[in-house]
Design a protein around this motif. Structure first.
Motif, mmCIF file in Angstrom:
data_model
loop_
_atom_site.group_PDB
_atom_site.id
_atom_site.type_symbol
_atom_site.label_atom_id
_atom_site.label_comp_id
_atom_site.label_asym_id
_atom_site.label_seq_id
_atom_site.Cartn_x
_atom_site.Cartn_y
_atom_site.Cartn_z
ATOM 1 N N LEU A 150 34.062 60.580 7.081
ATOM 2 C CA LEU A 150 34.406 59.452 7.940
ATOM 3 C C LEU A 150 34.242 58.098 7.247
ATOM 4 N N GLU A 151 33.726 58.142 6.020
ATOM 5 C CA GLU A 151 33.513 56.935 5.225
ATOM 6 C C GLU A 151 32.575 55.946 5.922
ATOM 7 N N ILE A 152 31.456 56.510 6.423
ATOM 8 C CA ILE A 152 30.405 55.696 7.027
ATOM 9 C C ILE A 152 29.073 56.129 6.417
ATOM 10 N N GLU A 153 28.018 55.393 6.702
ATOM 11 C CA GLU A 153 26.688 55.744 6.212
ATOM 12 C C GLU A 153 26.127 56.906 7.029
ATOM 13 N N THR A 154 25.305 57.725 6.399
ATOM 14 C CA THR A 154 24.720 58.883 7.071
ATOM 15 C C THR A 154 23.948 58.476 8.318
ATOM 16 N N ASP A 155 23.213 57.365 8.249
ATOM 17 C CA ASP A 155 22.425 56.944 9.415
ATOM 18 C C ASP A 155 23.280 56.354 10.537
ATOM 19 N N GLU A 156 24.587 56.241 10.341
ATOM 20 C CA GLU A 156 25.497 55.765 11.380
ATOM 21 C C GLU A 156 26.193 56.915 12.122
ATOM 22 N N VAL A 157 26.055 58.125 11.629
ATOM 23 C CA VAL A 157 26.809 59.254 12.169
ATOM 24 C C VAL A 157 26.435 59.555 13.611
ATOM 25 N N GLU A 158 25.155 59.588 13.917
ATOM 26 C CA GLU A 158 24.747 59.924 15.287
ATOM 27 C C GLU A 158 25.294 58.909 16.284
ATOM 28 N N ASP A 159 25.231 57.624 15.950
ATOM 29 C CA ASP A 159 25.801 56.598 16.832
ATOM 30 C C ASP A 159 27.314 56.745 16.949
ATOM 31 N N TYR A 160 27.970 57.109 15.852
ATOM 32 C CA TYR A 160 29.414 57.331 15.868
ATOM 33 C C TYR A 160 29.756 58.472 16.838
ATOM 34 N N ILE A 161 29.024 59.584 16.742
ATOM 35 C CA ILE A 161 29.255 60.726 17.632
ATOM 36 C C ILE A 161 29.071 60.302 19.087
ATOM 37 N N ARG A 162 28.017 59.555 19.362
ATOM 38 C CA ARG A 162 27.751 59.085 20.729
ATOM 39 C C ARG A 162 28.875 58.183 21.238
ATOM 40 N N SER A 163 29.347 57.274 20.394
ATOM 41 C CA SER A 163 30.379 56.335 20.846
ATOM 42 C C SER A 163 31.720 57.032 21.071
ATOM 43 N N VAL A 164 32.092 57.952 20.189
ATOM 44 C CA VAL A 164 33.366 58.667 20.364
ATOM 45 C C VAL A 164 33.354 59.488 21.643
ATOM 46 N N ASN A 165 32.208 60.071 21.961
ATOM 47 C CA ASN A 165 32.100 60.963 23.117
ATOM 48 C C ASN A 165 31.494 60.302 24.353
ATOM 49 N N ASN A 166 31.333 58.972 24.313
ATOM 50 C CA ASN A 166 30.771 58.211 25.433
ATOM 51 C C ASN A 166 29.467 58.809 25.928
ATOM 52 N N ILE A 167 28.564 59.090 24.993
ATOM 53 C CA ILE A 167 27.258 59.675 25.320
ATOM 54 C C ILE A 167 26.229 58.553 25.363
ATOM 55 N N THR A 168 25.497 58.500 26.460
ATOM 56 C CA THR A 168 24.396 57.540 26.577
ATOM 57 C C THR A 168 23.103 58.306 26.776
#
Length: 169
Positions: A150-168
């Protein structure tokens, strides 16, 4: 065969970038026919791994594409959690899953461990060290590959997953 600069996934080493390709005489061997990738692990800036080209014992594959990663992230909410028992009975299962190249099993393991850990904490118990260790390993494998794809930092992946799937939380 892969090229210098490419990211690969190798056995238990996880994601790394090929920094060189050499024959075994360059690393102390005698057989010029055996080639090795010299791989800089993504999550460990300290050392290099030597991975035999075309090894039958330790599989090597290219990191998934950006499209594949985006599809996988969107599928995460629908992936079932892994049913878990006691820590002792689970360790062999954890190891087998982490040795596989199956993202879905990694996600099932993470989800199963998350649920188990939440239940332990709500019961006033500590999270088991074995479960905690394997959770970290599963997340490292999954997140490091998704980060490269995804061409992002490893520590950004969890937030990316949450934002794509609208997880709070």
């Amino acid at each position: 065969m892969y090229n210098i600069g490419e990211y690969i996934v190798s056995g238990n080493s996880g994601v790394g970038q090929i920094v060189d390709i050499v024959d075994s005489t360059k690393i102390g061997g005698t057989d010029k026919k055996k080639l090795y990738y010299i791989v800089q692990p993504l999550n460990d800036g300290k050392g290099l791994n030597y991975v035999l080209v075309n090894s039958k014992r330790i599989p090597v594959r290219k990191v998934i594409s950006k499209d594949e990663a985006e599809t996988l992230v969107k599928e995460i909410p629908g992936i079932e959690k892994l049913a878990l028992g006691s820590q002792r009975s689970n360790e062999a299962k954890y190891k087998e899953i982490l040795r596989s190249d199956d993202f879905y099993q990694w996600i099932q393991l993470i989800k199963g461990l998350n649920l188990k850990n939440e239940e332990r904490v709500s019961d006033g118990k500590k999270v088991g060290s074995l479960d905690e260790r394997y959770m970290k390993m599963a997340k490292t494998k999954l997140y490091s590959e998704l980060a490269v794809a995804l061409e992002i930092e490893t520590d950004e992946v969890e937030d990316y997953i949450r934002s794509v799937n609208n997880i709070t939380d």
